[in-house]
Design a protein around this motif. Structure first.
Motif, mmCIF file in Angstrom:
data_model
loop_
_atom_site.group_PDB
_atom_site.id
_atom_site.type_symbol
_atom_site.label_atom_id
_atom_site.label_comp_id
_atom_site.label_asym_id
_atom_site.label_seq_id
_atom_site.Cartn_x
_atom_site.Cartn_y
_atom_site.Cartn_z
ATOM 1 N N PRO A 1 0.294 -30.955 19.084
ATOM 2 C CA PRO A 1 -0.435 -31.891 19.952
ATOM 3 C C PRO A 1 -1.628 -32.556 19.281
ATOM 4 O O PRO A 1 -2.298 -31.959 18.426
ATOM 5 N N TYR A 2 -1.880 -33.787 19.685
ATOM 6 C CA TYR A 2 -3.045 -34.535 19.218
ATOM 7 C C TYR A 2 -3.354 -35.616 20.247
ATOM 8 O O TYR A 2 -2.568 -35.869 21.164
ATOM 9 N N ALA A 3 -4.492 -36.267 20.085
ATOM 10 C CA ALA A 3 -4.918 -37.296 21.038
ATOM 11 C C ALA A 3 -4.201 -38.606 20.735
ATOM 12 O O ALA A 3 -4.624 -39.379 19.857
ATOM 13 N N VAL A 4 -3.125 -38.871 21.457
ATOM 14 C CA VAL A 4 -2.365 -40.093 21.210
ATOM 15 C C VAL A 4 -3.142 -41.346 21.610
ATOM 16 O O VAL A 4 -2.775 -42.463 21.225
ATOM 17 N N THR A 5 -4.213 -41.161 22.369
ATOM 18 C CA THR A 5 -5.047 -42.312 22.743
ATOM 19 C C THR A 5 -5.912 -42.787 21.581
ATOM 20 O O THR A 5 -6.483 -43.874 21.640
ATOM 21 N N ASP A 6 -5.995 -41.980 20.523
ATOM 22 C CA ASP A 6 -6.683 -42.385 19.298
ATOM 23 C C ASP A 6 -5.709 -43.252 18.505
ATOM 24 O O ASP A 6 -4.820 -42.739 17.821
ATOM 25 N N LYS A 7 -5.830 -44.558 18.616
ATOM 26 C CA LYS A 7 -4.830 -45.466 18.058
ATOM 27 C C LYS A 7 -4.661 -45.295 16.556
ATOM 28 O O LYS A 7 -3.533 -45.286 16.037
ATOM 29 N N ALA A 8 -5.763 -45.191 15.833
ATOM 30 C CA ALA A 8 -5.664 -45.064 14.381
ATOM 31 C C ALA A 8 -4.906 -43.792 14.005
ATOM 32 O O ALA A 8 -4.063 -43.798 13.092
ATOM 33 N N CYS A 9 -5.204 -42.717 14.705
ATOM 34 C CA CYS A 9 -4.527 -41.452 14.448
ATOM 35 C C CYS A 9 -3.044 -41.555 14.799
ATOM 36 O O CYS A 9 -2.174 -41.147 14.025
ATOM 37 N N ASN A 10 -2.753 -42.130 15.941
ATOM 38 C CA ASN A 10 -1.366 -42.270 16.379
ATOM 39 C C ASN A 10 -0.563 -43.161 15.434
ATOM 40 O O ASN A 10 0.588 -42.854 15.106
ATOM 41 N N ASP A 11 -1.168 -44.234 14.985
ATOM 42 C CA ASP A 11 -0.485 -45.124 14.039
ATOM 43 C C ASP A 11 -0.161 -44.392 12.731
ATOM 44 O O ASP A 11 0.910 -44.575 12.143
#
Length: 276
Positions: free
Chosen positions: A161-171
């Motif tokens: 799990p991770y914060a998918v709302t963090d766009k840079a991280c998700n990208d």
């Protein structure tokens, strides 16, 4: 849940934070950028499976197979973030348990997200996502092949799990996954993905650009429901035709024919390793 990733308590906390912010045509059709022109027939298993940190002894696997409750078993074939030693997991073990009728599920614990709140030995960044994805996939194929899991087998990439709302991280995560999957397919291995319905699995299932994303999704949703359909949380036309698996219960301590293991329970309807 086994010790292979995080403690159960920690995973629930991480999950909550992240959430707040048969030959199967469908599984094959979902695989984009397939480099090979001819693929081995997909080996599909539909039924109950389990995953546990360390591959059990051969005697335990014999006993559990005789019990008949489970037919599939996930094994951690590699990755720098793999949490347990694997003294039993050898090519000989794979051959032996396959001859008993077990359907094996190769799981690779690759690089983890930069925004993930954990101390993983290998974390990806935006700058390294593509190169790490490619190199990790090459390692995954080498590990699978050495164990006797042949071309055409799936490899399920484990993303916690991770914060998918963090766009840079998700990208960055999606860039890593795409590179991993593209390299798998170049080596004629099918792409699978293990993740959480509130974060990592959601990121893959809801991505607008489907290029090089996995064709098989193993979703963690601990609702104790042995199904891959009635609680499926994404689009009903996604991952159909034997391309889904569901981890529905964790840390289940079970004794079967005198052998006790602590396992995670899975409802399986997806590809498994080709070992014959």
């Amino acid at each position: 849940m086994a010790e292979h990733r995080q403690s159960k308590k920690r995973r629930y906390i991480t999950w909550a934070v992240a959430g707040a912010a048969v030959v199967a045509g469908g599984g094959i059709a979902a695989q984009t950028s397939m480099a090979a022109t001819s693929w081995p027939a997909q080996k599909t298993f539909t039924g109950r499976a389990f995953d546990t940190c360390t591959a059990p002894s051969l005697s335990a696997m014999k006993a559990w197979r005789a019990d008949g409750y489970y037919g599939g078993a996930a094994v951690y074939i590699g990755g720098r973030n793999r949490g347990c030693a694997q003294p039993n997991l050898t090519a000989s073990w794979v051959k032996s348990v396959s001859s008993l009728g077990w359907k094996l599920i190769p799981l690779y614990v690759g690089a983890q997200p930069p925004c993930q709140k954990s101390s993983s030995p290998e974390k990806l960044t935006a700058a390294t996502a593509a190169s790490l994805g490619s190199s990790d996939a090459k390692d995954a194929v080498a590990k699978a092949s050495a164990l006797g899991m042949k071309a055409g087998s799936p490899v399920y990439l484990d993303m916690e799990p991770y914060a998918v709302t963090d766009k840079a991280c998700n990208d960055a995560v999606l860039a890593y996954v795409r590179a991993f999957d593209k390299q798998l397919r170049a080596k004629t291995y099918r792409a699978g993905f293990y993740g959480f319905t509130s974060s990592s699995a959601k990121a893959v299932a809801t991505a607008g650009n489907r290029t090089d994303l996995p064709g098989n999704l193993w979703y963690a949703l601990w609702d104790k429901k042995d199904t891959t359909t009635t609680d499926w949380p994404f689009g009903r036309t996604q991952y159909t035709d034997h391309s889904r698996a569901h981890q529905y219960q964790v840390n289940s301590k079970e004794t079967r024919r005198g052998y006790t293991l602590t396992v995670d329970r899975d409802a399986w309807d997806a590809p498994v390793a080709i070992t014959g």
